[in-house]
Design an enzyme around this catalytic site. Structure first.
Site, PDB file in Angstrom:
ATOM      1  N   ASN A 186       0.863  -1.175   0.000  1.00 50.54           N
ATOM      2  CA  ASN A 186       0.000   0.000   0.000  1.00 50.54           C
ATOM      3  C   ASN A 186       0.906   1.233   0.000  1.00 50.54           C
ATOM      4  O   ASN A 186       1.778   1.365   0.854  1.00 50.54           O
ATOM      5  CB  ASN A 186      -0.904   0.000   1.228  1.00 50.54           C
ATOM      6  CG  ASN A 186      -1.935   1.108   1.197  1.00 50.54           C
ATOM      7  OD1 ASN A 186      -1.738   2.156   0.595  1.00 50.54           O
ATOM      8  ND2 ASN A 186      -3.046   0.868   1.856  1.00 50.54           N
ATOM      9  N   HIS A 207      -9.856  -4.181  -4.044  1.00 47.77           N
ATOM     10  CA  HIS A 207      -8.612  -4.578  -3.389  1.00 47.77           C
ATOM     11  C   HIS A 207      -8.885  -4.928  -1.930  1.00 47.77           C
ATOM     12  O   HIS A 207      -9.705  -4.302  -1.272  1.00 47.77           O
ATOM     13  CB  HIS A 207      -7.531  -3.501  -3.489  1.00 47.77           C
ATOM     14  CG  HIS A 207      -7.977  -2.139  -3.046  1.00 47.77           C
ATOM     15  ND1 HIS A 207      -8.785  -1.314  -3.795  1.00 47.77           N
ATOM     16  CD2 HIS A 207      -7.720  -1.467  -1.902  1.00 47.77           C
ATOM     17  CE1 HIS A 207      -9.005  -0.196  -3.145  1.00 47.77           C
ATOM     18  NE2 HIS A 207      -8.376  -0.256  -1.982  1.00 47.77           N
ATOM     19  N   HIS A 242      -7.415  -5.301   1.838  1.00 47.56           N
ATOM     20  CA  HIS A 242      -6.350  -4.830   2.726  1.00 47.56           C
ATOM     21  C   HIS A 242      -5.916  -5.955   3.669  1.00 47.56           C
ATOM     22  O   HIS A 242      -6.753  -6.659   4.227  1.00 47.56           O
ATOM     23  CB  HIS A 242      -6.842  -3.659   3.587  1.00 47.56           C
ATOM     24  CG  HIS A 242      -7.106  -2.416   2.810  1.00 47.56           C
ATOM     25  ND1 HIS A 242      -6.202  -1.387   2.750  1.00 47.56           N
ATOM     26  CD2 HIS A 242      -8.176  -2.038   2.058  1.00 47.56           C
ATOM     27  CE1 HIS A 242      -6.696  -0.415   1.996  1.00 47.56           C
ATOM     28  NE2 HIS A 242      -7.897  -0.787   1.560  1.00 47.56           N
TER      29      HIS A 242
END
Length: 178
Positions: A68, A138, A140
């Site tokens: 990230n 996406h 995490h």
């Protein structure tokens, strides 16, 4: 020391606080760099680059793992399908399976490399739900440690991260195949 670095040469009253300047975060705060089209999507562009340049940690057939760019904690990973899809229900069975498997592997690797005490896992579906880039799904994978967050995010809108993204990517990519 230059005049700019000496607090007595600046307006205002000097205080005992140290400053942790993070000007790179202004891009995120201002919402700059959010994709206007699929061709600008960072989750579509990243896997087209080398692993180092794209911050890619691991690649599967239908999905990949990337650092990230604005991490909540060191080692914050994103698991992304290669295909540009917005919603979890739009994933194929193979994409769903591989996103889940890569998420599990990401947790195993993070445990080996940095020994977190726990994890936050999640997908934000839509801007209203907190998705920074809502156009490309996406997942995490956020490693957490007891006492890892302090007042900085709340008061200073700043996160103190003790590891550079490139260094974390190298360690995780190296440990991925073990």
């Amino acid at each position: 020391m230059s005049d700019v670095e000496q607090s007595d040469s600046l307006p205002g009253v000097p205080d005992a606080f140290q400053r942790l300047w993070t000007p790179h975060r202004m891009v995120y705060i201002r919402g700059e760099g959010k994709p206007a089209s699929t061709g600008e999507c960072p989750f579509c562009v990243s896997p087209q680059r080398s692993d180092e340049d794209g911050l890619v940690v691991a690649r599967g057939e239908h999905a990949y793992v990337v650092m990230n760019l604005f991490p909540y904690s060191p080692g914050h990973l994103l698991v992304c399908p290669y295909r540009h899809v917005r919603d979890y229900t739009d994933l194929t069975t193979d994409e769903t399976r591989e996103v889940a498997e890569l998420t599990q592997q990401a947790m195993r690797v993070l445990r080996r490399v940095s020994n977190p005490h726990g994890f936050n896992l999640g997908m934000n579906q839509g801007e209203v739900a907190g998705a920074g880039i809502a156009a490309h799904l996406h997942q995490h994978v956020v490693p957490r440690w007891a006492g890892d967050m302090n007042f900085m995010p709340v008061v200073g809108r700043t996160r103190a991260l003790p590891q550079l993204l490139g260094d974390a990517r190298s360690q995780l990519a190296e440990a991925w195949g073990l």
